[in-house]
Write a protein that holds these residues in place. Structure first.
Motif, PDB file in Angstrom:
ATOM      1  N   TRP A 433       0.825  -1.206   0.000  1.00 21.33           N
ATOM      2  CA  TRP A 433       0.000   0.000   0.000  1.00 21.33           C
ATOM      3  C   TRP A 433       0.866   1.265   0.000  1.00 21.33           C
ATOM      4  O   TRP A 433       0.550   2.239  -0.697  1.00 21.33           O
ATOM      5  CB  TRP A 433      -0.933   0.010   1.212  1.00 21.33           C
ATOM      6  N   GLN A 434       1.951   1.272   0.743  1.00 20.04           N
ATOM      7  CA  GLN A 434       2.818   2.443   0.756  1.00 20.04           C
ATOM      8  C   GLN A 434       3.497   2.654  -0.596  1.00 20.04           C
ATOM      9  O   GLN A 434       3.676   3.789  -1.041  1.00 20.04           O
ATOM     10  CB  GLN A 434       3.865   2.292   1.862  1.00 20.04           C
ATOM     11  N   ASP A 437       0.918   4.209  -3.124  1.00 23.95           N
ATOM     12  CA  ASP A 437       0.641   5.608  -2.791  1.00 23.95           C
ATOM     13  C   ASP A 437       1.860   6.482  -3.042  1.00 23.95           C
ATOM     14  O   ASP A 437       1.742   7.628  -3.520  1.00 23.95           O
ATOM     15  CB  ASP A 437       0.201   5.725  -1.334  1.00 23.95           C
ATOM     16  N   GLN A 440       2.298   7.062  -6.824  1.00 25.08           N
ATOM     17  CA  GLN A 440       1.317   8.011  -7.342  1.00 25.08           C
ATOM     18  C   GLN A 440       1.629   9.437  -6.893  1.00 25.08           C
ATOM     19  O   GLN A 440       1.591  10.381  -7.688  1.00 25.08           O
ATOM     20  CB  GLN A 440      -0.091   7.619  -6.905  1.00 25.08           C
ATOM     21  N   ASP A 441       1.979   9.591  -5.595  1.00 27.54           N
ATOM     22  CA  ASP A 441       2.258  10.929  -5.081  1.00 27.54           C
ATOM     23  C   ASP A 441       3.543  11.498  -5.679  1.00 27.54           C
ATOM     24  O   ASP A 441       3.631  12.707  -5.951  1.00 27.54           O
ATOM     25  CB  ASP A 441       2.375  10.885  -3.552  1.00 27.54           C
ATOM     26  N   SER A 466      -3.600   2.535  -5.623  1.00 27.18           N
ATOM     27  CA  SER A 466      -3.549   3.902  -5.130  1.00 27.18           C
ATOM     28  C   SER A 466      -4.929   4.543  -5.141  1.00 27.18           C
ATOM     29  O   SER A 466      -5.806   4.185  -5.935  1.00 27.18           O
ATOM     30  CB  SER A 466      -2.581   4.725  -5.987  1.00 27.18           C
TER      31      SER A 466
END
Length: 812
Positions: A433-434, A437, A440-441, A466
């Motif tokens: 999950w990290q 994200d 994407q960020d 994401s």
């Protein structure tokens, strides 16, 4: 209980009891037979010695039967003398054996207990006589029932009232309540219920001659010893159950210790103290690669180690034979004697236990238990503590392995910030999950998602994505077949695939939930370790040609890092599961090894296996080869209906397809039993809405039986490690069952041989035919557990078999 209030209360009771006894003695009373008094004092003392303790201050026994019998024979004064003298002798003898011959305990506690007996006898005897009771009874009449009831109830009530007040004064209401709760059941069964036998004892004493009286005294002592033996056996059984439960809880707590050495040490101290409450403990840990323990982790920071100075002597001792040691004391001279002592000379009791923390032949530390009471530790304590130490050692080794992997991860911090973020996360789900994200960020991609190849299947499952769409897809548990779509194609071939315009590629599958409708270009990269594809990193853009070569270079580097992180996480999980498997198998072995009786083995297996392997219930069917049947023998955790169906029915292979098919398989898994035709309808209806695992019980190549494990609400996915644990547990259970069966057979064969030898000896001692025939028929009924036996002899003249002797038939 030694407070000034308690001491004052004791003195008041002593004064009241002794004063009342003196007053009674000085006033007119019936003459006493001091010979009888002496006999009853000795008998009362012997019965008191055959007592047992529920709490330290109170001994339970059948002594009240003797003391009340003395009262009925000798009167209140004689009963008071018998009860008080025997009680004081018992307490002082016990204190002398423990070495407590000084201080208040040696004087005021025996005097208090003696005074209590005086009050019981004098008060109870007075109530009994006032109600119309008679002394030295020669028969029991209806008129005596009321006086006897008053005597018994007053004796029991006063006894517990005087002791309860002592606990109330010394420890408060809570202490008194705890005292009453702990002893109430035992007191009612052991002390109040047998009191009516005192009148039978008194009547028998009056009617018997001296020889029969001697037999009566002997029988009384024997009964007291039998009751004591039963109570002690029951208490030992409860302690074993408590120990097994404690060890199971310790194993579960280790899983939650988060591989921290300090938490592990605290857990070890906590459960060791629960196992051995009257001991102090020390833990010395070895530094990785060091030859000597580097530090002592004490239960409290202010405590000073007493063992560190003995390490140079302990290490050679443990390295020579790496197993626990029971020592008389924790001193240098004791260690010197231990090094010189032969293996068969080991003590059975001692004051210290030395336990090595061994894992995979590596000494990780030393755990020491020192008793606060001399010679209070036993070999059983050592075995239980050894299980704790072994479990702790396995988890400690995994913790250190985990730390080594962490150090390896920190070496990768020289990579780019994104790579460091990927490598620093340990839990696989959090990592994935990290990562998505973060990507994407950092790079502004429209959507980033990761699919992982499920081991042993042809599917790739959605693990993280994401944004809001990613969380929504995770809840829907998306999955694709290998070869299906862009992601499936990459998972199948292990090669990168860049699609600059998804509308022009037939491999593109639009999201069926319409959550990613703006996807215009996509790149999928295999997450590989060597040639093994672990998953797929999928990145999408909302623009045609939105992904270029620079993206590929960055994502390729990240894909390698993610693959490494996934592999590390899986290795970490595998190591934890391996430790769990090892710990579980060690627990099973430690519990089953001391057991020889088949019912105990079966009961233990069904009780400890379900929580160990994460199931709710267990049942065992044993294969009866002589009948070609499976027979239900033990269960735990099943509903009453299912347990009854198990124990009351035997199944042939045709009626129980699952048990027949288990011969050719390792494990049989059934997601929902109500959907399976492999179970008999009787059992299928009893365990509906459950998942089931059937594990064969095989020992030395032969089928012993099958173990069924059930879990509510269907069978969840099982990892290979869990399957390995279940198979290993089944193997150990089969060996234990086979050993118990062989043990029972040997015992039965020995009993038969003994019986036959006895019969042969008895027959050989007879010379008359009729006498021999009578003996044979009688012994056959007794030894063979049959109801009737007839011997027919051949009559040569009549050419017939005629009955010659019979046993077990009515006279007619």
């Amino acid at each position: 209980m030694y407070t000034w209030r308690a001491l004052l209360y004791r003195l008041l009771v002593i004064a009241a009891g002794w004063g009342w006894l003196l007053w009674t003695f000085l006033h007119p009373h019936d003459s006493l037979s001091w010979e009888t008094v002496g006999i009853f004092v000795v008998l009362s003392w012997l019965v008191k010695r055959a007592g047992f303790r529920i709490i330290a201050e109170v001994t339970h026994s059948l002594v009240n039967v003797v003391d009340v019998g003395a009262l009925l024979l000798l009167g209140p004064l004689g009963g008071a003398i018998v009860g008080s003298l025997s009680s004081m002798l018992h307490l002082q003898f016990s204190l002398l054996r423990r070495g407590s011959w000084r201080g208040h305990e040696f004087f005021d506690l025996p005097l208090f207990d003696g005074a209590v007996k005086m009050i019981l006898a004098l008060a109870g005897g007075t109530f009994y006589l006032q109600a119309g009771g008679i002394l030295a009874p020669t028969m029991l009449s209806v008129d005596m029932l009321l006086p006897l009831t008053i005597l018994y109830l007053s004796w029991f009530s006063l006894d517990h009232l005087l002791w309860s007040w002592l606990f109330l004064i010394s420890g408060g209401v809570e202490k008194a309540r705890e005292f009453i709760v702990r002893i109430s059941t035992v007191s009612l069964v052991i002390e109040l219920a047998p009191l009516p036998f005192s009148i039978a004892f008194a009547v028998a004493w009056m009617l018997f001659d001296p020889l029969l009286r001697l037999l009566l005294l002997t029988a009384t002592v024997i009964v007291a010893l039998v009751v004591r033996g039963f109570a002690l056996a029951l208490r030992r059984a409860e302690e074993r159950v408590s120990t097994v439960s404690l060890l199971n809880k310790f194993g579960q707590a280790l899983v939650l210790a988060q591989l921290d050495e300090r938490k592990l040490a605290d857990l070890l101290y906590e459960y060791a103290a629960a196992l051995l409450p009257n001991a102090r403990f020390e833990l010395l840990l070895m530094e990785e690669g060091a030859d000597m323990p580097c530090c002592a982790i004490m239960p409290k920071a202010e405590m000073v180690s007493r063992v560190e100075t003995l390490v140079p002597m302990l290490l050679p001792l443990l390295q020579e034979r790496p197993h626990g040691r029971l020592l008389s004391t924790l001193a240098e001279e004791t260690l010197v004697r231990e090094m010189q002592r032969a293996q068969h000379e080991r003590p059975v009791r001692g004051g210290a236990l030395i336990m090595p923390l061994m894992a995979n032949d590596e000494l990780l530390g030393i755990f020491v238990a020192e008793s606060l009471i001399p010679n209070a530790l036993t070999l059983d304590d050592g075995r239980s503590l050894s299980v704790l130490a072994t479990q702790a050692a396995v988890v400690l080794q995994n913790a250190r392995q985990f730390n080594r992997e962490q150090r390896h991860v920190r070496q990768l911090q020289a990579l780019a910030e994104v790579g460091r973020m990927v490598a620093s996360v340990i839990k696989l789900d959090d990592l994935l999950w990290q990562v998505v994200d973060l990507l994407q960020d950092t790079f502004g991609y429209y959507h980033v998602q990761i699919y992982l190849v499920e081991p042993g299947s042809d599917e790739v499952s959605y693990r993280s994505g994401s944004g809001v769409a990613g969380r929504e897809l995770a809840q829907r548990k998306m999955s694709l077949r290998v070869g299906e779509g862009i992601i499936g194609w990459v998972a199948e071939r292990g090669a990168l695939l860049l699609v600059r315009d998804v509308s022009q590629d037939p491999r593109y599958l639009p999201n069926r939930f319409r959550l990613l409708s703006d996807t215009r270009s996509e790149v999928a990269l295999p997450l590989k370790i060597e040639e093994r594809v672990l998953g797929v990193l999928d990145v999408q853009s909302d623009q045609v040609n939105g992904l270029d070569t620079e993206d590929l270079l960055t994502l390729s580097t990240l894909a390698d890092q993610i693959a490494i992180a996934i592999e590390d996480a899986r290795l970490y999980v595998a190591q934890r599961e391996a430790a769990w498997v090892t710990t579980g198998l060690l627990q099973i072995a430690e519990v089953l090894n001391p057991l020889f009786e088949l019912p105990a083995v079966l009961d233990t297996i069904t009780r400890i296996v379900p929580p160990l392997v994460g199931m709710d219930a267990a049942a065992i069917y044993l294969w009866r080869s002589e009948d070609q049947l499976f027979e239900g023998t033990a269960s735990y955790g099943l509903a009453l209906e299912a347990a009854t169906a198990l124990r009351n029915h035997r199944f042939g292979p045709d009626s129980f397809e699952l048990l027949q098919g288990i011969r050719d398989q390792q494990l049989v898994l059934i997601d929902r039993v109500e959907h399976s035709s492999r179970l008999p309808i009787l059992l299928r209806d009893s365990v509906t809405q459950m998942g089931l695992i059937a594990a064969p019980l095989q020992a030395q190549g032969s089928l012993v039986g099958v173990m069924l494990l059930t879990v509510r609400q269907g069978l969840p996915p099982l990892s290979n490690r869990r399957k390995t644990l279940i198979a290993g547990v089944a193997q150990q259970a089969a060996v234990a069952i086979q050993a118990a069966t062989l043990y029972a057979a040997q015992q039965e064969e020995a009993a038969i041989t003994s019986d036959l030898l006895q019969v042969a000896e008895m027959v050989a001692s007879r010379s008359e035919l009729q006498e021999i025939l009578e003996l044979v028929t009688r012994l056959t009924v007794t030894l063979a557990s049959v109801e009737h036996c007839v011997v027919y002899l051949w009559h040569e003249g009549k050419q017939l078999l005629l009955p010659a002797e019979a046993h077990g038939f009515p006279p007619q």
